[in-house]
Enzyme design. Structure first.
Site, PDB file in Angstrom:
ATOM      1  N   TYR A   1     -13.930  -2.746  -9.462  1.00  0.00           N
ATOM      2  CA  TYR A   1     -14.485  -1.389  -9.393  1.00  0.00           C
ATOM      3  C   TYR A   1     -14.715  -0.861 -10.811  1.00  0.00           C
ATOM      4  CZ  TYR A   1     -13.469  -1.686  -4.481  1.00  0.00           C
ATOM      5  OH  TYR A   1     -13.465  -2.105  -3.168  1.00  0.00           O
ATOM      6  N   SER A   2     -15.884  -0.278 -11.031  1.00  0.00           N
ATOM      7  CA  SER A   2     -16.184   0.304 -12.348  1.00  0.00           C
ATOM      8  C   SER A   2     -15.278   1.508 -12.569  1.00  0.00           C
ATOM      9  CB  SER A   2     -17.629   0.812 -12.407  1.00  0.00           C
ATOM     10  OG  SER A   2     -18.522  -0.177 -12.011  1.00  0.00           O
TER      11      SER A   2
ATOM     12  N   TYR B   1     -23.964  -4.813  -8.163  1.00  0.00           N
ATOM     13  CA  TYR B   1     -23.038  -5.521  -7.276  1.00  0.00           C
ATOM     14  C   TYR B   1     -23.436  -5.399  -5.811  1.00  0.00           C
ATOM     15  CZ  TYR B   1     -21.287  -0.692  -7.865  1.00  0.00           C
ATOM     16  OH  TYR B   1     -21.181   0.670  -7.993  1.00  0.00           O
TER      17      TYR B   1
ATOM     18  N   CYS C   1     -26.783   0.579 -13.376  1.00  0.00           N
ATOM     19  CA  CYS C   1     -25.573   0.306 -12.610  1.00  0.00           C
ATOM     20  C   CYS C   1     -25.711   0.805 -11.175  1.00  0.00           C
ATOM     21  CB  CYS C   1     -24.362   0.964 -13.275  1.00  0.00           C
ATOM     22  SG  CYS C   1     -22.793   0.446 -12.541  1.00  0.00           S
TER      23      CYS C   1
ATOM     24  N   GLU D   1     -25.198  -3.833 -14.725  1.00  0.00           N
ATOM     25  CA  GLU D   1     -24.058  -4.194 -13.872  1.00  0.00           C
ATOM     26  C   GLU D   1     -24.397  -3.762 -12.456  1.00  0.00           C
ATOM     27  OE1 GLU D   1     -20.103  -4.882 -15.332  1.00  0.00           O
ATOM     28  OE2 GLU D   1     -19.614  -2.974 -14.374  1.00  0.00           O
TER      29      GLU D   1
HETATM   30  C1  LIG Z   1     -18.493  -5.265 -11.616  1.00  0.00           C
HETATM   31  C2  LIG Z   1     -18.392  -4.584 -10.266  1.00  0.00           C
HETATM   32  C3  LIG Z   1     -18.200  -3.223 -10.211  1.00  0.00           C
HETATM   33  C4  LIG Z   1     -18.123  -2.579  -8.984  1.00  0.00           C
HETATM   34  N1  LIG Z   1     -17.938  -1.235  -8.948  1.00  0.00           N
HETATM   35  C5  LIG Z   1     -17.874  -0.586  -7.780  1.00  0.00           C
HETATM   36  C6  LIG Z   1     -17.688   0.832  -7.753  1.00  0.00           C
HETATM   37  O1  LIG Z   1     -17.605   1.491  -8.787  1.00  0.00           O
HETATM   38  N2  LIG Z   1     -17.629   1.434  -6.532  1.00  0.00           N
HETATM   39  C7  LIG Z   1     -17.739   0.727  -5.362  1.00  0.00           C
HETATM   40  O2  LIG Z   1     -17.649   1.335  -4.293  1.00  0.00           O
HETATM   41  N3  LIG Z   1     -17.922  -0.622  -5.379  1.00  0.00           N
HETATM   42  C8  LIG Z   1     -17.967  -1.289  -6.536  1.00  0.00           C
HETATM   43  N4  LIG Z   1     -18.122  -2.657  -6.548  1.00  0.00           N
HETATM   44  C9  LIG Z   1     -18.140  -3.386  -5.260  1.00  0.00           C
HETATM   45  C10 LIG Z   1     -16.692  -3.752  -4.833  1.00  0.00           C
HETATM   46  O3  LIG Z   1     -16.174  -4.730  -5.703  1.00  0.00           O
HETATM   47  C11 LIG Z   1     -16.608  -4.341  -3.421  1.00  0.00           C
HETATM   48  O4  LIG Z   1     -17.474  -5.431  -3.336  1.00  0.00           O
HETATM   49  C12 LIG Z   1     -16.940  -3.347  -2.320  1.00  0.00           C
HETATM   50  O5  LIG Z   1     -16.038  -2.264  -2.353  1.00  0.00           O
HETATM   51  C13 LIG Z   1     -16.811  -4.036  -0.945  1.00  0.00           C
HETATM   52  O6  LIG Z   1     -15.553  -4.603  -0.853  1.00  0.00           O
HETATM   53  P1  LIG Z   1     -14.766  -4.597   0.548  1.00  0.00           P
HETATM   54  O7  LIG Z   1     -13.501  -5.342   0.366  1.00  0.00           O
HETATM   55  O8  LIG Z   1     -14.692  -3.233   1.086  1.00  0.00           O
HETATM   56  O9  LIG Z   1     -15.763  -5.408   1.483  1.00  0.00           O
HETATM   57  P2  LIG Z   1     -15.499  -6.863   2.105  1.00  0.00           P
HETATM   58  O10 LIG Z   1     -14.559  -6.795   3.214  1.00  0.00           O
HETATM   59  O11 LIG Z   1     -15.206  -7.806   0.989  1.00  0.00           O
HETATM   60  O12 LIG Z   1     -16.917  -7.144   2.655  1.00  0.00           O
HETATM   61  C14 LIG Z   1     -17.965  -7.470   1.774  1.00  0.00           C
HETATM   62  C15 LIG Z   1     -18.757  -8.541   2.416  1.00  0.00           C
HETATM   63  O13 LIG Z   1     -19.366  -8.021   3.573  1.00  0.00           O
HETATM   64  C16 LIG Z   1     -20.619  -8.580   3.766  1.00  0.00           C
HETATM   65  N5  LIG Z   1     -21.601  -7.495   3.805  1.00  0.00           N
HETATM   66  C17 LIG Z   1     -21.672  -6.420   2.990  1.00  0.00           C
HETATM   67  N6  LIG Z   1     -22.705  -5.621   3.344  1.00  0.00           N
HETATM   68  C18 LIG Z   1     -23.295  -6.215   4.392  1.00  0.00           C
HETATM   69  C19 LIG Z   1     -24.407  -5.906   5.190  1.00  0.00           C
HETATM   70  N7  LIG Z   1     -25.111  -4.789   4.983  1.00  0.00           N
HETATM   71  N8  LIG Z   1     -24.740  -6.753   6.195  1.00  0.00           N
HETATM   72  C20 LIG Z   1     -24.034  -7.882   6.411  1.00  0.00           C
HETATM   73  N9  LIG Z   1     -22.967  -8.236   5.687  1.00  0.00           N
HETATM   74  C21 LIG Z   1     -22.598  -7.419   4.687  1.00  0.00           C
HETATM   75  C22 LIG Z   1     -20.875  -9.491   2.626  1.00  0.00           C
HETATM   76  O14 LIG Z   1     -20.573 -10.795   3.002  1.00  0.00           O
HETATM   77  C23 LIG Z   1     -19.909  -9.016   1.572  1.00  0.00           C
HETATM   78  O15 LIG Z   1     -19.512 -10.030   0.730  1.00  0.00           O
HETATM   79  C24 LIG Z   1     -18.216  -3.317  -7.770  1.00  0.00           C
HETATM   80  C25 LIG Z   1     -18.428  -4.702  -7.825  1.00  0.00           C
HETATM   81  C26 LIG Z   1     -18.516  -5.325  -9.058  1.00  0.00           C
HETATM   82  C27 LIG Z   1     -18.748  -6.810  -9.095  1.00  0.00           C
END
Ligand SMILES: Cc1cc2nc3c(=O)[nH]c(=O)nc-3n(C[C@H](O)[C@H](O)[C@H](O)COP(=O)(O)OP(=O)(O)OC[C@H]3O[C@@H](n4cnc5c(N)ncnc54)[C@H](O)[C@@H]3O)c2cc1C
Length: 403
Positions: free
Chosen positions: A182-183, A403, A361, A401
């Site tokens: 998370y940023s 994601y 971003c 950046e």
């Molecule tokens: C450098 C960086 C900075 C980031 N900063 C932020 C930030 O500031 N704020 C923020 O909220 N997030 C940010 N993220 C994203 C964060 O890391 C997570 O990926 C996000 O919160 C989702 O994680 P989760 O565990 O809730 O979802 P998970 O349970 O891990 O589910 C994600 C997975 O669901 C699937 N998926 C997602 N969307 C869909 C869709 N529409 N249809 C079908 N499948 C789908 C994909 O397979 C995906 O990999 C950042 C990511 C990176 C790499």
């Protein structure tokens, strides 16, 4: 009438217009150079005084004549700027004033970028001290501002970095959940200005799977529902892509969608809200945020942003792209790339300056349409965006950046 919502506009162009730069050019043929109104030295190196407003045209003209700019020196300063490496460190010489001893001393004080102080095997256990909704009534989705207490550890960071969060529990294979990045949305001093907290801006992921069921993201749901007082496993910090240059005179163009605002909130706090805390960094350049959101209610940190734009109207320009409410002149939805197109003349002018940085971003989907828009607008101006972007990247002035 223009259908957009720009809070304040930059009004000190006249200051920039007065700047003059000395271009050191090699490789201009004598024949070509005869048409130019500046002297050619025997060695084949020419020096051209260029006002800021003509930098772009002169660069194009020199290029056309087969010349190569080897140095650009702001007039009145002894240290030349290397044309091939106009990175954040060298940008410090691009203002028009002679450097005082105190300034020189300040320039040498470099802050080391902290990375991986805490790793997944041994994360820092922070405490959630704040968790509140950022989307106003009637907006779409859930985005929360979270703050964690770091006072029991050694976790510190710089604006533009990210931290990892390890959600509790196991994945479907029975393995502990992996960390999510998370940023960081706060400055190094944290929201309480005591260097003991870190804040995030988290959107709860929710989507429909192939079976039509609603799926909630593991980590984002965990964070959005986190109770104050709960322990959180934190790793990092990581990331050097989105760091803010030390140059107080830089132009910082920020293109954000949704939670992509996080690093820019940190930048803007550092530039405008923490001036007293940072005597070494008194920002007096231009910060321009183009912020894309679907509805007005989704403008994250709206009050803070608009207050800063009002208070620092000469240095902070705030432009919204509200896709479900605003329309472009040709009736399309207003996205960040629509604003890039609308302000292309100004943006391309700014990008020519050696101390302009562009940051992008937010969600991955924002990058291709923005790149396409830059490509098309560059083409209209006889420029090659791919080359320009590559050069900016080389000079550490193009930061992405997504994601
Ligand atoms: C450098 C960086 C900075 C980031 N900063 C932020 C930030 O500031 N704020 C923020 O909220 N997030 C940010 N993220 C994203 C964060 O890391 C997570 O990926 C996000 O919160 C989702 O994680 P989760 O565990 O809730 O979802 P998970 O349970 O891990 O589910 C994600 C997975 O669901 C699937 N998926 C997602 N969307 C869909 C869709 N529409 N249809 C079908 N499948 C789908 C994909 O397979 C995906 O990999 C950042 C990511 C990176 C790499």
């Amino acid at each position: 009438m223009k259908k957009f919502n720009t809070v304040k506009t930059f009004s000190n162009n006249s200051v920039i217009e007065e700047r003059r730069f000395l271009f050191e050019v090699v490789g201009i043929s004598q024949q070509g150079s005869n048409n130019l109104d500046y002297p050619i030295r025997q060695s084949g190196t020419s020096f051209i005084t260029v006002p800021y407003s003509r930098m772009n045209q002169e660069m194009t003209r020199i290029n056309r004549l087969g010349g190569k700019i080897v140095n650009i020196t702001p007039i009145g300063i002894n240290t030349p700027v290397q044309a091939q490496s106009l990175s954040s460190s060298s940008e410090k010489t691009t203002n028009n004033k002679p450097m005082t001893q105190a300034q020189e001393k300040k320039e040498k004080k470099e802050v080391k970028v902290p990375v991986n102080i805490y790793r997944p095997k041994n994360p820092f256990m922070g405490k959630c001290i704040e968790n509140y909704e950022l989307v106003a009534e009637g907006g779409s989705g859930t985005v929360r501002h979270l703050t964690f207490d770091l006072s029991d550890g050694d976790l510190h960071y710089l604006e533009g970095q990210s931290i990892g969060i390890i959600p509790p529990g196991e994945d479907e294979k029975g393995k502990p959940h992996k960390l999510r990045l998370y940023s960081i949305a706060s400055t190094r001093h944290g929201d309480n200005l005591d260097d003991k907290t870190v804040s995030l801006c988290v959107r709860q992921l929710e989507y429909q799977n192939e079976e039509g069921e609603t799926v909630q993201g593991v980590c984002s749901t965990y964070l959005c529902n986190l109770e104050e007082g709960a322990d959180v496993a934190i790793t990092g910090p990581v990331g050097k892509e989105m760091l803010l240059p030390d140059d107080e005179d830089a132009t910082i163009v920020m293109l954000a969608t949704g939670t992509g605002i996080a690093p820019f909130r940190a930048f803007l706090w550092r530039m405008f809200k923490e001036r007293e805390l940072n005597p070494d960094y008194q920002f007096k350049g231009l910060a321009w945020l183009v912020f894309g959101i679907p509805y007005t209610q989704n403008i994250l940190y709206k009050e803070e942003l608009e207050k800063m734009a009002e208070e620092y109207s000469d240095n902070f320009r705030l432009t919204y792209a509200i896709s479900r409410e605003q329309k472009t002149d040709d009736g399309g939805k207003m996205y960040v790339q629509s604003r890039v197109s609308e302000y292309a003349d100004e943006l391309f002018e700014l990008i020519q300056k050696p101390n302009t940085h562009v940051y992008m971003c937010g969600l991955k989907g924002m990058e291709p349409p923005i790149s396409e828009t830059f490509t098309a607008e560059a083409e209209k101006r006889g420029m090659n965006w791919d080359e320009m972007r590559k050069q900016m990247k080389k000079e550490h002035r193009w930061h992405v950046e997504v994601y």
